[in-house]
Design a protein around this motif. Structure first.
Motif, short mmCIF file in Angstrom:
data_model
loop_
_atom_site.label_atom_id
_atom_site.label_comp_id
_atom_site.label_asym_id
_atom_site.label_seq_id
_atom_site.Cartn_x
_atom_site.Cartn_y
_atom_site.Cartn_z
N UNK A 62 0.73 -1.26 0.07
CA UNK A 62 -0.04 -0.02 -0.10
C UNK A 62 0.97 1.27 0.12
N UNK A 63 1.87 1.35 0.78
CA UNK A 63 2.88 2.37 0.81
C UNK A 63 4.01 1.93 0.68
N UNK A 64 4.49 1.74 -0.42
CA UNK A 64 6.06 1.19 -0.86
C UNK A 64 7.09 2.00 -0.60
N UNK A 65 6.94 3.40 -0.42
CA UNK A 65 7.83 4.42 0.00
C UNK A 65 8.38 4.36 1.66
N UNK A 66 7.52 3.56 2.25
CA UNK A 66 7.74 3.58 3.68
C UNK A 66 8.57 2.60 4.05
#
Length: 132
Positions: A62-66
């Motif tokens: 869902x949030x690959x940058x995290x």
């Protein structure tokens, strides 16, 4: 309020109660990546890594940058003796930085505290056995 209560219970290492609060918080905000990760941490500490792993994987998707979900999953995999998978995730966290400072900042996260051989995770050396 439920998320905050779950965090307080987690800090007190009252895992079953924390899980209840965090599950309720996740029901109220089903797409919240932070709550999902916090629930995964509580489940993992309570001895249910098989329930925590999909939460971390969902958060990563869902949030690959995290970085947090990836690090949490890497720590879980390392503790579960799935070292090759953990090493791949740790390397991804380095983002191309192979210097000593980056290696220590990632590897010292939590996995090294529970498994010292993972210090070499970023250098390409895989330990043959994980000692806890």
């Amino acid at each position: 309020a439920l998320h905050k209560r779950g965090l307080i219970l987690s800090f007190q290492e009252k895992w079953p109660q924390a899980i209840i609060s965090l599950r309720e918080a996740l029901r109220a905000a089903p797409h919240d990546v932070v709550i999902r990760c916090d629930l995964g941490v509580a489940l993992n500490h309570d001895g249910a890594p098989e329930l925590a792993e999909p939460l971390f994987r969902w958060a990563m998707a869902d949030q690959p940058a995290l970085a947090r979900p990836q690090r949490l999953l890497a720590d879980l995999l390392a503790r579960s003796h799935r070292l090759a998978e953990a090493q791949t995730l740790y390397r991804g966290l380095l983002g191309g930085r192979e210097d000593e400072k980056a290696r220590w900042s990632i590897c010292w996260s939590g996995a090294v505290k529970m498994a010292r051989p993972l210090i070499s995770c970023a250098s390409g050396t895989l330990p043959t056995r994980l000692t806890v």
